[in-house]
Write a protein that holds these residues in place. Sequence first.
Motif, PDB file in Angstrom:
ATOM      1  N   GLY A 187      17.381 -16.927  -0.311  1.00  0.00           N
ATOM      2  CA  GLY A 187      16.591 -15.719   0.261  1.00  0.00           C
ATOM      3  C   GLY A 187      15.736 -16.204   1.299  1.00  0.00           C
ATOM      4  N   ILE A 188      15.003 -15.194   1.914  1.00  0.00           N
ATOM      5  CA  ILE A 188      14.221 -15.361   3.047  1.00  0.00           C
ATOM      6  C   ILE A 188      13.187 -14.607   2.853  1.00  0.00           C
ATOM      7  N   ILE A 189      11.921 -15.207   3.478  1.00  0.00           N
ATOM      8  CA  ILE A 189      10.626 -14.362   3.225  1.00  0.00           C
ATOM      9  C   ILE A 189       9.995 -14.578   4.733  1.00  0.00           C
ATOM     10  N   THR A 190       9.604 -13.511   5.203  1.00  0.00           N
ATOM     11  CA  THR A 190       8.926 -13.391   6.385  1.00  0.00           C
ATOM     12  C   THR A 190       7.582 -12.915   6.335  1.00  0.00           C
ATOM     13  N   ARG A 191       6.554 -12.841   7.262  1.00  0.00           N
ATOM     14  CA  ARG A 191       5.188 -12.562   7.226  1.00  0.00           C
ATOM     15  C   ARG A 191       5.061 -11.243   6.796  1.00  0.00           C
ATOM     16  N   SER A 192       5.954 -10.390   7.307  1.00  0.00           N
ATOM     17  CA  SER A 192       5.996  -8.951   6.826  1.00  0.00           C
ATOM     18  C   SER A 192       6.110  -8.703   5.287  1.00  0.00           C
ATOM     19  N   ASP A 193       7.100  -9.449   4.954  1.00  0.00           N
ATOM     20  CA  ASP A 193       7.455  -9.481   3.209  1.00  0.00           C
ATOM     21  C   ASP A 193       6.181  -9.769   2.569  1.00  0.00           C
ATOM     22  N   LEU A 194       5.259 -10.831   3.086  1.00  0.00           N
ATOM     23  CA  LEU A 194       4.186 -11.236   2.413  1.00  0.00           C
ATOM     24  C   LEU A 194       3.132 -10.210   2.590  1.00  0.00           C
ATOM     25  N   ILE A 195       2.987  -9.633   3.883  1.00  0.00           N
ATOM     26  CA  ILE A 195       1.863  -8.496   3.829  1.00  0.00           C
ATOM     27  C   ILE A 195       2.444  -7.194   2.847  1.00  0.00           C
ATOM     28  N   LYS A 196       3.617  -7.066   2.944  1.00  0.00           N
ATOM     29  CA  LYS A 196       4.008  -5.935   1.852  1.00  0.00           C
ATOM     30  C   LYS A 196       3.574  -6.077   0.555  1.00  0.00           C
ATOM     31  N   TYR A 197       4.013  -7.440   0.209  1.00  0.00           N
ATOM     32  CA  TYR A 197       3.835  -7.862  -0.974  1.00  0.00           C
ATOM     33  C   TYR A 197       2.339  -7.769  -1.525  1.00  0.00           C
ATOM     34  N   LEU A 198       1.471  -8.314  -0.744  1.00  0.00           N
ATOM     35  CA  LEU A 198       0.181  -8.498  -1.080  1.00  0.00           C
ATOM     36  C   LEU A 198      -0.724  -7.318  -0.732  1.00  0.00           C
ATOM     37  N   SER A 199      -0.264  -6.193   0.070  1.00  0.00           N
ATOM     38  CA  SER A 199      -0.719  -4.786  -0.160  1.00  0.00           C
ATOM     39  C   SER A 199      -0.290  -3.716  -1.358  1.00  0.00           C
ATOM     40  N   ARG A 200       0.656  -4.416  -1.943  1.00  0.00           N
ATOM     41  CA  ARG A 200       1.010  -3.566  -3.152  1.00  0.00           C
ATOM     42  C   ARG A 200       0.099  -4.142  -4.459  1.00  0.00           C
ATOM     43  N   LYS A 201      -0.417  -5.307  -4.316  1.00  0.00           N
ATOM     44  CA  LYS A 201      -1.134  -5.948  -5.389  1.00  0.00           C
ATOM     45  C   LYS A 201      -2.360  -5.248  -5.581  1.00  0.00           C
TER      46      LYS A 201
END
Length: 174
Positions: free
Chosen positions: A160-174
């Motif tokens: 898999g791959i993880i980008t900064r955008s993925d992290l931002i989306k993930y944290l904004s949903r929490k």
Amino acid sequence: MRESAGLTQSELAKRVGVSQSYIAKIEKGSVDPRLSIVRRIMDELSPLIEIPEIALSLMHSPVISVKTDARLKDIADIMEVNNISQVPVITSEGKLIGMIYDFILLRKLSLPSSRHFKAIDLMGPLPPLVDPKTSVTQIMKLLTKHSVTIVVEKDLIPLGIITRSDLIKYLSRK
């Protein structure tokens, strides 16, 4: 993230060296901060936040990749169609050996000989590689300094791959 870390806007602003109103504008999305400010914010917040999830819960899979003999035009098309800014380079056995970033393509496309370039000629070094069980907290720390990380199994096979955008989306949903 600031709230998860238990900080007020004023406390974070003081730690980062900006005004409280600037932090408020960032949180509202009315200002696009410089990368240096984002890094300082992440450097302050990352040690204060412990997220129990692991890389598997955050990564995109399967990894869009290219083989070493892929032509520059084909690589550019893959990146455009998939709306990605980097693509891993793999061997015929599927092992990671490098990464092609959009800024590399920009430089090479302007050269008259660009149609002759293949992935092996365009790739840069690999970004940080992580195990599927790496904590999101650790990934947050890596992404303050790198734009992407790749989740791998043994033998450098990308999962898999993880980008900064993925992290931002993930944290904004929490």
